[in-house]
Design a protein around this motif. Structure first.
Motif, PDB file in Angstrom:
ATOM      1  N   LEU A 123     -47.380-100.607  42.053  1.00  0.00           N
ATOM      2  CA  LEU A 123     -48.587-100.875  41.275  1.00  0.00           C
ATOM      3  C   LEU A 123     -48.724-102.360  40.943  1.00  0.00           C
ATOM      4  O   LEU A 123     -49.826-102.905  40.916  1.00  0.00           O
ATOM      5  CB  LEU A 123     -48.585-100.045  39.984  1.00  0.00           C
ATOM      6  CG  LEU A 123     -48.757 -98.541  40.169  1.00  0.00           C
ATOM      7  CD1 LEU A 123     -48.445 -97.815  38.859  1.00  0.00           C
ATOM      8  CD2 LEU A 123     -50.156 -98.204  40.657  1.00  0.00           C
ATOM      9  N   GLY A 124     -47.591-103.019  40.699  1.00  0.00           N
ATOM     10  CA  GLY A 124     -47.596-104.436  40.352  1.00  0.00           C
ATOM     11  C   GLY A 124     -47.527-105.358  41.560  1.00  0.00           C
ATOM     12  O   GLY A 124     -47.438-106.571  41.404  1.00  0.00           O
ATOM     13  N   GLU A 125     -47.529-104.748  42.753  1.00  0.00           N
ATOM     14  CA  GLU A 125     -47.440-105.510  44.002  1.00  0.00           C
ATOM     15  C   GLU A 125     -46.233-106.446  44.004  1.00  0.00           C
ATOM     16  O   GLU A 125     -46.309-107.611  44.415  1.00  0.00           O
ATOM     17  CB  GLU A 125     -48.740-106.275  44.277  1.00  0.00           C
ATOM     18  CG  GLU A 125     -49.936-105.350  44.421  1.00  0.00           C
ATOM     19  CD  GLU A 125     -51.246-106.086  44.667  1.00  0.00           C
ATOM     20  OE1 GLU A 125     -51.268-107.337  44.638  1.00  0.00           O
ATOM     21  OE2 GLU A 125     -52.251-105.395  44.889  1.00  0.00           O
ATOM     22  N   ALA A 126     -45.111-105.911  43.541  1.00  0.00           N
ATOM     23  CA  ALA A 126     -43.871-106.683  43.481  1.00  0.00           C
ATOM     24  C   ALA A 126     -43.278-106.845  44.880  1.00  0.00           C
ATOM     25  O   ALA A 126     -43.608-106.098  45.803  1.00  0.00           O
ATOM     26  CB  ALA A 126     -42.864-105.996  42.561  1.00  0.00           C
ATOM     27  N   ASN A 127     -42.383-107.797  44.993  1.00  0.00           N
ATOM     28  CA  ASN A 127     -41.700-108.087  46.244  1.00  0.00           C
ATOM     29  C   ASN A 127     -40.414-107.262  46.376  1.00  0.00           C
ATOM     30  O   ASN A 127     -39.811-107.221  47.429  1.00  0.00           O
ATOM     31  CB  ASN A 127     -41.397-109.586  46.299  1.00  0.00           C
ATOM     32  CG  ASN A 127     -40.975-110.051  47.669  1.00  0.00           C
ATOM     33  OD1 ASN A 127     -41.250-109.420  48.668  1.00  0.00           O
ATOM     34  ND2 ASN A 127     -40.279-111.171  47.711  1.00  0.00           N
ATOM     35  N   GLY A 128     -40.009-106.632  45.281  1.00  0.00           N
ATOM     36  CA  GLY A 128     -38.790-105.840  45.300  1.00  0.00           C
ATOM     37  C   GLY A 128     -38.403-105.414  43.902  1.00  0.00           C
ATOM     38  O   GLY A 128     -39.129-105.666  42.935  1.00  0.00           O
ATOM     39  N   ALA A 129     -37.254-104.750  43.805  1.00  0.00           N
ATOM     40  CA  ALA A 129     -36.760-104.288  42.512  1.00  0.00           C
ATOM     41  C   ALA A 129     -35.245-104.399  42.497  1.00  0.00           C
ATOM     42  O   ALA A 129     -34.596-104.439  43.549  1.00  0.00           O
ATOM     43  CB  ALA A 129     -37.196-102.849  42.250  1.00  0.00           C
ATOM     44  N   TYR A 130     -34.715-104.440  41.289  1.00  0.00           N
ATOM     45  CA  TYR A 130     -33.267-104.583  41.119  1.00  0.00           C
ATOM     46  C   TYR A 130     -32.846-103.788  39.891  1.00  0.00           C
ATOM     47  O   TYR A 130     -33.588-103.683  38.914  1.00  0.00           O
ATOM     48  CB  TYR A 130     -32.914-106.065  40.929  1.00  0.00           C
ATOM     49  CG  TYR A 130     -31.436-106.334  40.826  1.00  0.00           C
ATOM     50  CD1 TYR A 130     -30.618-106.204  41.934  1.00  0.00           C
ATOM     51  CD2 TYR A 130     -30.862-106.717  39.618  1.00  0.00           C
ATOM     52  CE1 TYR A 130     -29.253-106.459  41.849  1.00  0.00           C
ATOM     53  CE2 TYR A 130     -29.498-106.962  39.522  1.00  0.00           C
ATOM     54  CZ  TYR A 130     -28.695-106.829  40.644  1.00  0.00           C
ATOM     55  OH  TYR A 130     -27.350-107.067  40.564  1.00  0.00           O
ATOM     56  N   ARG A 131     -31.634-103.244  39.969  1.00  0.00           N
ATOM     57  CA  ARG A 131     -31.038-102.549  38.840  1.00  0.00           C
ATOM     58  C   ARG A 131     -29.782-103.314  38.470  1.00  0.00           C
ATOM     59  O   ARG A 131     -28.828-103.358  39.247  1.00  0.00           O
ATOM     60  CB  ARG A 131     -30.683-101.124  39.260  1.00  0.00           C
ATOM     61  CG  ARG A 131     -30.071-100.316  38.131  1.00  0.00           C
ATOM     62  CD  ARG A 131     -29.150 -99.259  38.657  1.00  0.00           C
ATOM     63  NE  ARG A 131     -28.007 -99.923  39.300  1.00  0.00           N
ATOM     64  CZ  ARG A 131     -27.200 -99.354  40.170  1.00  0.00           C
ATOM     65  NH1 ARG A 131     -27.395 -98.134  40.566  1.00  0.00           N
ATOM     66  NH2 ARG A 131     -26.197-100.021  40.699  1.00  0.00           N
ATOM     67  N   GLY A 132     -29.823-103.939  37.297  1.00  0.00           N
ATOM     68  CA  GLY A 132     -28.687-104.741  36.876  1.00  0.00           C
ATOM     69  C   GLY A 132     -27.926-104.097  35.736  1.00  0.00           C
ATOM     70  O   GLY A 132     -28.529-103.641  34.764  1.00  0.00           O
ATOM     71  N   PRO A 133     -26.595-104.039  35.832  1.00  0.00           N
ATOM     72  CA  PRO A 133     -25.796-103.465  34.753  1.00  0.00           C
ATOM     73  C   PRO A 133     -25.731-104.398  33.543  1.00  0.00           C
ATOM     74  O   PRO A 133     -25.639-105.609  33.694  1.00  0.00           O
ATOM     75  CB  PRO A 133     -24.418-103.287  35.382  1.00  0.00           C
ATOM     76  CG  PRO A 133     -24.366-104.285  36.495  1.00  0.00           C
ATOM     77  CD  PRO A 133     -25.785-104.473  36.967  1.00  0.00           C
ATOM     78  N   ALA A 134     -25.827-103.805  32.359  1.00  0.00           N
ATOM     79  CA  ALA A 134     -25.703-104.546  31.098  1.00  0.00           C
ATOM     80  C   ALA A 134     -24.970-103.628  30.117  1.00  0.00           C
ATOM     81  O   ALA A 134     -25.585-102.846  29.397  1.00  0.00           O
ATOM     82  CB  ALA A 134     -27.072-104.945  30.558  1.00  0.00           C
ATOM     83  N   GLY A 135     -23.652-103.676  30.144  1.00  0.00           N
ATOM     84  CA  GLY A 135     -22.863-102.758  29.324  1.00  0.00           C
ATOM     85  C   GLY A 135     -23.048-101.332  29.831  1.00  0.00           C
ATOM     86  O   GLY A 135     -22.928-101.073  31.024  1.00  0.00           O
ATOM     87  N   THR A 136     -23.405-100.409  28.926  1.00  0.00           N
ATOM     88  CA  THR A 136     -23.614 -99.015  29.326  1.00  0.00           C
ATOM     89  C   THR A 136     -25.053 -98.773  29.776  1.00  0.00           C
ATOM     90  O   THR A 136     -25.417 -97.649  30.113  1.00  0.00           O
ATOM     91  CB  THR A 136     -23.285 -98.045  28.170  1.00  0.00           C
ATOM     92  OG1 THR A 136     -24.139 -98.354  27.068  1.00  0.00           O
ATOM     93  CG2 THR A 136     -21.834 -98.150  27.757  1.00  0.00           C
ATOM     94  N   ALA A 137     -25.858 -99.819  29.782  1.00  0.00           N
ATOM     95  CA  ALA A 137     -27.249 -99.693  30.219  1.00  0.00           C
ATOM     96  C   ALA A 137     -27.420-100.276  31.619  1.00  0.00           C
ATOM     97  O   ALA A 137     -26.646-101.132  32.058  1.00  0.00           O
ATOM     98  CB  ALA A 137     -28.176-100.418  29.248  1.00  0.00           C
ATOM     99  N   LEU A 138     -28.439 -99.786  32.306  1.00  0.00           N
ATOM    100  CA  LEU A 138     -28.866-100.352  33.577  1.00  0.00           C
ATOM    101  C   LEU A 138     -30.287-100.855  33.357  1.00  0.00           C
ATOM    102  O   LEU A 138     -31.149-100.099  32.913  1.00  0.00           O
ATOM    103  CB  LEU A 138     -28.841 -99.290  34.676  1.00  0.00           C
ATOM    104  CG  LEU A 138     -27.481 -98.659  34.967  1.00  0.00           C
ATOM    105  CD1 LEU A 138     -27.638 -97.494  35.933  1.00  0.00           C
ATOM    106  CD2 LEU A 138     -26.519 -99.696  35.520  1.00  0.00           C
TER     107      LEU A 138
END
Length: 151
Positions: A123-138
């Motif tokens: 929807l945002g016409e992004a170039n990609g996506a990433y999931r980054g770890p931050a402690g117990t959250a992603l």
């Protein structure tokens, strides 16, 4: 278009984008990543000194302890300018009667969090996506055009 089909196509598109990033600038091999909410940029650092940078949006965070996703459109830790793609996903949910896109926090799997992110990226016409770890959250993010540099 049926929302299920849109979601499936969004996932397929994101998989293709990710494969392209992995083969061209080795997205999956970064030694480090950092998201700067003040500048709205995500930075990936590699062992050979290469730096990849792009504008970013935060779709939401996935809590690995309790299996909940907190949407970026109403997340206390997400700066207002970085909520745009998440807000587009909320609008998609409103238009299609999808409660998981319109409720601030939802119980889901990590795979479903990827679905949310894929829809937001499309929807945002992004170039990609990433999931980054931050402690117990992603932290699930979308990103724009990637600029590569070597110091």
């Amino acid at each position: 278009m049926r929302p299920e089909l849109y979601i499936q196509q969004s996932l397929e598109g994101l998989r293709a984008q990710t494969a392209s990033h992995n083969s061209t600038w080795h997205l999956g091999d970064a030694d480090n990543w950092a998201a700067d909410q003040e500048t709205g940029r995500i930075t990936f650092t590699f062992a050979d000194g290469t730096i990849a940078e792009a504008n970013m949006q935060i779709v939401g965070t996935y809590n690995t302890d309790n299996g909940t996703f907190l949407w970026g459109w109403d997340h206390p830790s997400v700066a207002e300018p970085l909520r745009k793609h998440a807000a587009l996903a909320k609008q998609f949910g409103e238009e299609n009667g999808l409660a998981q896109y319109t409720e601030r926090m939802v119980e889901c799997t990590e795979e479903q969090a990827w679905e949310f992110t894929a829809v937001a990226a499309r929807l945002g016409e992004a170039n990609g996506a990433y999931r980054g770890p931050a402690g117990t959250a992603l932290v699930f993010m979308t990103f724009g055009e990637v600029k590569l540099s070597k110091p």
